[in-house]
Enzyme design. Structure first.
Site: not given
Ligand code: G6P
Length: 615
Positions: A2, A27, A74, A100-101, A488, A492, A495, A511, A610
């Site tokens: 948020c 956010r 969010w 937010n929280g 990774e 990506k 996501e 396996h 994010k």
């Molecule tokens: C969320 C974001 C990711 C990020 C993860 C950890 O899932 O979408 O892109 O890697 O949080 O966030 P941080 O800010 O701790 O790297």
């Protein structure tokens, strides 16, 4: 998660609130809402993005409103709909809040309020908090909104950053923080509020970051007062001068932030290395490592704690530190670590790794490690963030603001930063020779140019992406240093394109995942030279033998794997330790272009955010 914004001052505020919310949409973007005040008050909210809200406000004349608050959500408590959108208003229609929280004890407070006759329109915890504030005021009508908010906050358990307005005090905004971030921008008689400074950076670079347990009253008459809401003690106002530039938080001609951030990487790498790496003679200088050398010298173990992409970078960090510094490393998901009674020895160093510095699980894990007397060395991107402030020391990765929800440049800078720290510690501990030290430094110095070379070939990646954009599943394989990159790459793709993808150590394919391989299954193989090259050739043969389609990431000049791949992308020849960082770049582009061909919401993928400030 948020994003919240607020404003009180002398300017008309609608545009600031709407533009500010757009800056904070990374956010969360399930719903959006604003409350603006002149003498009456205007509340508008809706499901969806800030642009949807803006359309609904188009015809309303709001130029006389000089106080406001806004929220982009969010969803945690309650589905994303208009009722659950913020701002929320108290039963008497006077007090407004954005939050937010999470208020963890909201259910018991709600029950008490219901017994006192309060009614609730939404399923949110936030509506409970705003009514609790009303109730505090009602039981002591002398109280002003600042004090009432303070009393209410001492009754709630959880995390919050809030902006509160009360029609009975039309010249004040109240803001407070515990756990979730909040920044105040100051410019003459104007006060701006944001979950981060991006909403107000074009107005002012004077910023006060609230600390946990702080409450500020922003008053047209008395200016800013800052208190600890537990003790009521007045706190010093530590106003910082921000270096953030407005261009850094805008798209600059790119179609998406993610693409902009991928293309920014050559510059970001240089920013990460600036002042830390030198040639003639080759040298690495990391002041936090120098200052705390005794800790590193006697450390028996490093424990990385992180989430998401930062966890993948941590895994690469494990390979680097074990290879170069010969210190045993554990890589922990912060969310697991914090709840499983971990063992921490006296000379362990705990390393939280985070882009945002605000991830709730990582913060909780680091606090736990701190309580257990561990030395905490943070690797963090956002300057002044909660993690940066909670650690004993650490290093900033200097990737700059990352806005696309899918992390790209932050990963690259985390990897680069870990590589130079591991190299420096390894050299100081005499675990690597002077020539290996110099070779790595050389490689790191060429990294930015090598990334540029890869980016110049983005058209080729785009063509490959088009060919495979209708696939339903992908497998990503890599060995050694390339295994974290395979993970990774798969993350990506998942996501932003919503295509199912799994990353695996290449040899583990036998396996399980090999059962999935057929002509419809593209397999991305990170197959750069050196290391286990021969072994990965065999893995590619195994995939081909089962009719799978191979997209390989190979080193320029490669002959063997190129020949047997359906498609390939070349990266420049480089040091083995650098190649995972380079190999990751075409994978970022591949997922970007696939998602773009599918017409996905790349910067704001569904259900993600994010900054994950809830556990
Ligand atoms: C969320 C974001 C990711 C990020 C993860 C950890 O899932 O979408 O892109 O890697 O949080 O966030 P941080 O800010 O701790 O790297």
């Amino acid at each position: 998660m948020c994003g919240i914004v607020g404003y009180i001052g002398e300017q008309s505020t609608k545009d600031f609130i709407i533009d500010g919310l757009k800056k904070l949409e990374y956010r969360g973007y399930d719903s959006a809402g604003v409350f603006l005040f002149d003498s009456k008050g205007y509340l508008k909210k809706c499901k969806g993005k800030v642009a949807d809200l803006e359309k609904k406000m188009d015809d309303d004349n709001l130029s006389s409103c000089t106080i406001g608050m806004g929220h982009t959500r969010w969803a945690t408590h309650g589905i994303p709909n208009t009722k659950n959108s913020h701002p929320h208003v108290s039963n008497n229609g006077k007090i407004f809040i954005v939050h937010n929280g999470i208020i963890e004890n909201y259910a018991s407070i709600k029950q008490i309020l219901i017994e006192k006759g309060y009614t609730f329109q939404s399923e949110t915890d936030t509506e409970v908090l705003v009514n609790l504030i009303e109730e505090v005021k009602k039981s002591n009508p002398e109280l002003k909104i600042g004090k009432a908010t303070q009393i209410a906050l001492n009754q709630v358990v959880g995390a919050f950053a809030i902006v509160v307005f009360d029609k009975d005090s039309p010249n004040e905004l109240v803001v407070a923080k515990l756990g979730s971030p909040l920044a105040i921008g100051l410019k003459g008689k104007d006060f701006f509020v944001g979950s981060d400074p991006s909403p107000f950076i074009k107005e002012t670079n004077r910023c006060l970051y609230l600390n946990d347990y702080e409450l500020a009253i922003l008053s047209r008459k008395k200016g800013l007062t800052l208190r600890d809401f537990r003790t009521n003690r007045v706190k010093d106002q530590k106003i910082e001068k921000l270096k953030l530039q407005i261009e850094q938080v805008e798209k600059g001609g790119f179609k998406h932030f993610m693409l902009k951030e991928i293309f920014e990487q050559p510059k970001c790498i240089n920013d990460s290395l600036r002042g830390r790496i030198f040639s003639n003679p080759a040298k690495i200088k990391i002041s936090s490592v120098e200052e705390y050398w005794e800790k590193f010298k006697k450390s028996n173990r490093l424990i990385f704690i992180s989430c998401g992409t930062s966890w993948h970078a941590s895994l690469l960090g494990e390979y680097y530190f074990e290879e170069l510094a010969r210190i045993p490393v554990e890589v922990e998901y912060a969310s697991e670590f914090r709840y499983r009674n971990p063992i921490i020895y006296k000379d362990d160093i705990v390393i939280p790794v985070s882009q945002s510095g605000e991830t709730a699980d990582t913060i909780a894990a680091l606090k736990l490690a701190k309580e257990m007397s561990a030395f905490i060395y943070g690797i963090c991107n956002v300057v002044g963030s909660s993690i940066a402030r909670e650690t004993h020391t650490g290093i900033y990765t200097h990737a700059g603001p990352e806005i696309g929800v899918a992390s790209t440049k932050a990963f690259t800078c985390q990897a680069v930063t870990m590589l130079i720290i591991a190299t420096e510690i390894g050299y100081k501990l005499k675990k690597i020779t002077k020539s290996k030290y110099s070779e790595i430094i050389d490689g790191v110095q060429n990294l930015s140019d090598n990334v540029k070379k890869i980016l110049k070939k983005s058209n080729k990646v785009e063509e490959i992406a088009k060919k495979y954009s209708k696939s339903k599943n992908f497998l990503y394989l890599g060995r050694g240093y390339n295994f974290p990159v395979a993970l990774e790459g798969a993350l990506k793709l998942k996501e932003i394109s919503y295509i199912h993808a799994e990353g695996y150590p290449a040899a583990e394919m036998k396996h399980g995942p090999i059962a999935l391989i057929d002509k419809n299954m593209p397999v991305v193989v990170v197959a750069t030279k050196k290391g286990n090259y021969k072994k990965i050739v065999s893995n590619v043969m195994e995939i081909k033998a089962r009719g799978g389609k191979v997209i390989s990431i190979v080193t320029e000049g490669d002959k063997e794997i190129k020949k047997i791949s359906d498609d390939f992308i070349e990266i420049p020849e480089c040091h083995e330790l650098i190649s995972p960082i380079l190999a990751n770049i075409p994978l970022q582009l591949l997922s970007y272009y696939i998602a773009d061909f599918k017409g996905c919401s790349i910067d704001q993928p569904r259900n993600l955010a994010k900054s994950v400030t809830v556990e």
